[in-house]
Write a protein that holds these residues in place. Structure first.
Motif, PDB file in Angstrom:
ATOM      1  N   GLU A 177       0.833  -1.211   0.000  1.00  0.00           N
ATOM      2  CA  GLU A 177       0.000   0.000   0.000  1.00  0.00           C
ATOM      3  C   GLU A 177       0.864   1.257   0.000  1.00  0.00           C
ATOM      4  O   GLU A 177       0.531   2.262  -0.652  1.00  0.00           O
ATOM      5  CB  GLU A 177      -0.925   0.002   1.217  1.00  0.00           C
ATOM      6  CG  GLU A 177      -2.004  -1.073   1.202  1.00  0.00           C
ATOM      7  CD  GLU A 177      -1.479  -2.445   1.599  1.00  0.00           C
ATOM      8  OE1 GLU A 177      -0.296  -2.540   2.008  1.00  0.00           O
ATOM      9  OE2 GLU A 177      -2.254  -3.416   1.493  1.00  0.00           O
ATOM     10  N   ILE A 225       2.359   1.778  -3.485  1.00  0.00           N
ATOM     11  CA  ILE A 225       1.368   2.372  -4.394  1.00  0.00           C
ATOM     12  C   ILE A 225       1.186   3.851  -4.099  1.00  0.00           C
ATOM     13  O   ILE A 225       1.100   4.683  -5.017  1.00  0.00           O
ATOM     14  CB  ILE A 225       0.028   1.627  -4.276  1.00  0.00           C
ATOM     15  CG1 ILE A 225       0.179   0.186  -4.765  1.00  0.00           C
ATOM     16  CG2 ILE A 225      -1.062   2.346  -5.074  1.00  0.00           C
ATOM     17  CD1 ILE A 225      -1.025  -0.688  -4.487  1.00  0.00           C
ATOM     18  N   ALA A 226       1.154   4.207  -2.812  1.00  0.00           N
ATOM     19  CA  ALA A 226       0.981   5.608  -2.429  1.00  0.00           C
ATOM     20  C   ALA A 226       2.126   6.470  -2.947  1.00  0.00           C
ATOM     21  O   ALA A 226       1.927   7.639  -3.306  1.00  0.00           O
ATOM     22  CB  ALA A 226       0.866   5.734  -0.916  1.00  0.00           C
ATOM     23  N   ALA A 247       1.192   7.295  -6.358  1.00  0.00           N
ATOM     24  CA  ALA A 247      -0.036   8.077  -6.497  1.00  0.00           C
ATOM     25  C   ALA A 247       0.142   9.549  -6.186  1.00  0.00           C
ATOM     26  O   ALA A 247      -0.533  10.404  -6.763  1.00  0.00           O
ATOM     27  CB  ALA A 247      -1.115   7.490  -5.591  1.00  0.00           C
ATOM     28  N   SER A 248       1.046   9.868  -5.258  1.00  0.00           N
ATOM     29  CA  SER A 248       1.155  11.242  -4.783  1.00  0.00           C
ATOM     30  C   SER A 248       2.292  11.999  -5.456  1.00  0.00           C
ATOM     31  O   SER A 248       3.455  11.606  -5.361  1.00  0.00           O
ATOM     32  CB  SER A 248       1.379  11.251  -3.266  1.00  0.00           C
ATOM     33  OG  SER A 248       1.603  12.567  -2.809  1.00  0.00           O
ATOM     34  N   GLU A 253      -7.311   9.954  -4.089  1.00  0.00           N
ATOM     35  CA  GLU A 253      -7.843   8.635  -3.794  1.00  0.00           C
ATOM     36  C   GLU A 253      -8.143   7.857  -5.067  1.00  0.00           C
ATOM     37  O   GLU A 253      -7.910   6.638  -5.140  1.00  0.00           O
ATOM     38  CB  GLU A 253      -9.104   8.767  -2.939  1.00  0.00           C
ATOM     39  CG  GLU A 253      -8.820   9.330  -1.550  1.00  0.00           C
ATOM     40  CD  GLU A 253     -10.086   9.601  -0.759  1.00  0.00           C
ATOM     41  OE1 GLU A 253     -11.164   9.694  -1.396  1.00  0.00           O
ATOM     42  OE2 GLU A 253     -10.007   9.725   0.477  1.00  0.00           O
ATOM     43  N   TYR A 295      -4.916   6.548  -6.488  1.00  0.00           N
ATOM     44  CA  TYR A 295      -4.449   5.418  -5.686  1.00  0.00           C
ATOM     45  C   TYR A 295      -5.189   4.136  -6.081  1.00  0.00           C
ATOM     46  O   TYR A 295      -4.564   3.081  -6.277  1.00  0.00           O
ATOM     47  CB  TYR A 295      -4.659   5.714  -4.203  1.00  0.00           C
ATOM     48  CG  TYR A 295      -4.288   4.571  -3.294  1.00  0.00           C
ATOM     49  CD1 TYR A 295      -2.980   4.388  -2.869  1.00  0.00           C
ATOM     50  CD2 TYR A 295      -5.254   3.653  -2.871  1.00  0.00           C
ATOM     51  CE1 TYR A 295      -2.629   3.328  -2.040  1.00  0.00           C
ATOM     52  CE2 TYR A 295      -4.919   2.585  -2.048  1.00  0.00           C
ATOM     53  CZ  TYR A 295      -3.605   2.426  -1.638  1.00  0.00           C
ATOM     54  OH  TYR A 295      -3.268   1.372  -0.841  1.00  0.00           O
ATOM     55  N   LYS A 330      -3.672   0.800  -7.691  1.00  0.00           N
ATOM     56  CA  LYS A 330      -3.843  -0.447  -6.946  1.00  0.00           C
ATOM     57  C   LYS A 330      -4.342  -1.549  -7.868  1.00  0.00           C
ATOM     58  O   LYS A 330      -3.891  -2.712  -7.791  1.00  0.00           O
ATOM     59  CB  LYS A 330      -4.823  -0.233  -5.796  1.00  0.00           C
ATOM     60  CG  LYS A 330      -4.945  -1.425  -4.859  1.00  0.00           C
ATOM     61  CD  LYS A 330      -5.821  -1.095  -3.662  1.00  0.00           C
ATOM     62  CE  LYS A 330      -5.880  -2.285  -2.707  1.00  0.00           C
ATOM     63  NZ  LYS A 330      -6.720  -1.969  -1.504  1.00  0.00           N
TER      64      LYS A 330
END
Length: 217
Positions: free
Chosen positions: A129, A132-133, A136-137, A150, A153, A157
């Motif tokens: 997790e 992945i974050a 994403a950010s 979100e 993300y 995922k």
């Protein structure tokens, strides 16, 4: 009660020169171990201060991920504000606020990028997790709504659901190579104990060469 009336005594014990280890990294590791045993919330949390091109200081909290004679390591998005500021001025300071046990540690030093191998080794050890974050950010960029973050993300995922997650090219770590390490222990009547270790620049390639002085509180 007014702010000026908020105060307390520091009563958990003093710090004497005879109690200090010769190497401040050993002293830091001892205090960190004691902070963990005391069940402090986030004992590895440290404030890192950087300065932008206008001389404006910035502070934020990051997590210490390893420490040794070569320095203090943390990881971040290399496109973040802190990373850009470090690129322009690698001089930084760190601060560990262990209020519950009435201790602080303050470090000054130089930030150096970690190698690709070091980055890969740590990234692969993180929970999926968190990996992945990292993708994403786009850290420090402006967001119009949390839903966008979100949504990204969840998209990633699904994309990485059935395989390993590659390390992002824009993610990595820094090692803060210390020039000074100060230990602060609260004392009664505001007679705090402070000792600062300073790297002896006259000694080449000897990471254990430090001088130590007591500072007035």
């Amino acid at each position: 009660m007014e702010l000026k009336d908020i105060r307390r005594e520091y009563t958990k014990g003093g710090l004497r020169r005879k109690d200090l280890k010769a190497n401040p990294i050993d002293q830091f590791n001892l205090w960190l171990e004691q902070a963990v045993k005391a069940e402090l919330a986030d004992p590895t949390a440290m404030t890192i201060a950087t300065v932008d091109e206008h001389g404006q200081p910035f502070q934020r909290i990051v997590l210490l991920k390893s420490v040794g004679d070569s320095g203090f390591v943390f990881y971040t998005n290399l496109g973040s504000r802190k990373a850009h500021q470090i690129e322009a001025n690698s001089k930084v300071s760190l601060h560990f606020p262990w209020h519950t046990i009435e201790r602080q540690v303050h470090i000054t030093g130089t930030a150096v990028k970690l190698s690709a191998i070091e980055n890969m080794k740590y990234f692969s050890s993180r929970p999926k997790e968190s990996q992945i974050a990292a993708w994403a950010s786009k850290q420090s960029s402006r967001l119009s709504a949390r839903g966008l973050l979100e949504g990204k993300y969840l998209e990633l995922k699904q994309k990485f659901a059935n395989g390993d997650i590659p390390i992002p090219s824009f993610w990595g770590g820094f090692r803060i190579v210390p020039d000074s390490i100060e230990f602060w222990q609260g004392g009664e009547h505001r007679l705090h104990d402070r000792f600062i270790f300073t790297k002896d620049s006259s000694v080449v390639k000897d990471e254990s060469s430090w001088s130590v002085e007591r500072l007035a509180p």
